[in-house]
Enzyme design. Sequence first.
Site, PDB file in Angstrom:
ATOM      1  N   SER A 262       0.879  -1.364   0.374  1.00 15.21           N
ATOM      2  CA  SER A 262       0.018   0.021  -0.124  1.00 15.21           C
ATOM      3  C   SER A 262       1.102   1.124  -0.073  1.00 15.21           C
ATOM      4  O   SER A 262       2.034   0.802   0.189  1.00 15.21           O
ATOM      5  CB  SER A 262      -0.662  -0.126   1.158  1.00 15.21           C
ATOM      6  N   LYS A 263      -0.283   2.511  -0.378  1.00 15.36           N
ATOM      7  CA  LYS A 263       1.615   3.512  -0.267  1.00 15.36           C
ATOM      8  C   LYS A 263       1.698   4.009   1.110  1.00 15.36           C
ATOM      9  O   LYS A 263       3.090   4.720   1.183  1.00 15.36           O
ATOM     10  CB  LYS A 263       0.006   5.036  -0.143  1.00 15.36           C
TER      11      LYS A 263
END
Length: 503
Positions: A262-263
């Site tokens: 994920s970011k």
Amino acid sequence: MTKDIRVRFAPSPTGPLHIGGVRTALFNYLYAKKHNGTFILRIEDTDQNRYVPGAENYIQDALNWCMIPYDEGPEKDGGFGPYRQSERKHLYQEYADQLIKDGYAYYAFDTSEELDDLRKSHETNGETFVYNWSNRTNLNNSLSLTNEEVSSKIDAGIPYVIRFKTPTNEILQLNDEIRGKIKIDTNNLDDKILFKSDGMPTYHLANIVDDHLMKITHVIRGEEWLPSLALHVLLYRSLGWEAPSFAHLPLILKPVGKGKLSKRDGDKMGFPVFPLQWTDPKDNSVSSGYREDGYLPEAVVNMLAFLGWNPGTEQELFSLDQLINAFDLGKVNKAGAKFDPEKTKWFQQQHLQQADITTLINQFEVILSEKNISTTANVQQIIETVKERATFTSDLWDLTSFFFIAPTSYDSKAIKKAWKDDTPSLMHELTRILNDITDFSETNVASIVKGWITAKEIGFGKIMMPLRIALVGSLQGPDLFLIASIIGKEETIKRIKDTIERN
Ligand code: GLU
């Protein structure tokens, strides 16, 4: 005759394209090019609530930067357009109607309040409400109502959705090019909505109608769509269409631990999860991108190709053309692929070594002009001298700044080690030797200076170390005579004299 291979990348423009999306696009591109097929970009923007301005442009820019442009897509009509679902709205209703007419779908009038109540009452009993074969004939839909009741509701403008009537008691035998055979019991599926009350198709209907109309032969997409495969195959069957082949790519996992990359992982560990920088139109927050962080697209593409695929040989470095040649869906793994930021840097370092020298010169010249440096030096030669030790073009500056700017301060440890009492007089003598040299080429300067040192019987370190301090400011850097020949006689002598004065 074999069919022309046609594949599509079908992102929804809901934000910047994550590198997982770029990997999906890349695998589609590689498959298409390997088989002389067509790579299509289709923008799946039926969900207007999630539409983010700028996201479509971002997708196109990202594909172009990664050197994987589409053959057909928005602004590139190949006879199967339009390529944005929002421009194809008029196409979908007829297929929903056909499914209803043939008994494969039904109108459902259940209001969201009714459905919420059902969900809540199930929850209270520790159950989950699923709209499916077990309860559909008791709910507010055309399976439980008479034809007259249905017509009068529709005529009265009462909102409805169209749901798929999932067949019962059937074990579906599905095939995935990567996972092989998959069995699904249709009794475990729910009756998905195909058409929404706002007159728009859902992803499922639009996606398969478009894949059919665009003559897509292979659907290559992320693993998160595997649960939709059964429904999609059933929709093809119900519409009397031949289904394409399907391949679901493995997830890209966090560098450490379990779960999808994920970011937040990127922010925590300091690497981008987007190909290009993205400015969020809502709050103007900026997320970093591989391009802006100085990565070469060749390196990013090579790294992405290895997320879930490998050629089955030892070779790791691939150009895009080599990837096209070697790519094989059969060699894509089922298991999730761990993202490795260090390996990404390694790919970058390796591709920098192989990069076209003009690309490096151009990028380096931007850095030089930012630093207000104008030079007549042979930039190519300078880059080639230090390139081996660089990962990014920006490293080239740290490795070469002394070619362009004389040192103004000196590494104190180096001075302590190499600058002795007799050094100033030796350095003076050296400047006189250098001054007499007319051919200031690397080899000639080297042979004269080395000859002088040998004749004086003083040991190389006594001259070479202070000379290096004078030219570089520290005891680091490439071959000294190369540096001297590049900066020239005058500058070499000047730097030695300045160093004598300052130490
Ligand atoms: N629009 C879907 C997505 O955003 C496409 C899924 C598919 O390729 O079928 O990923």
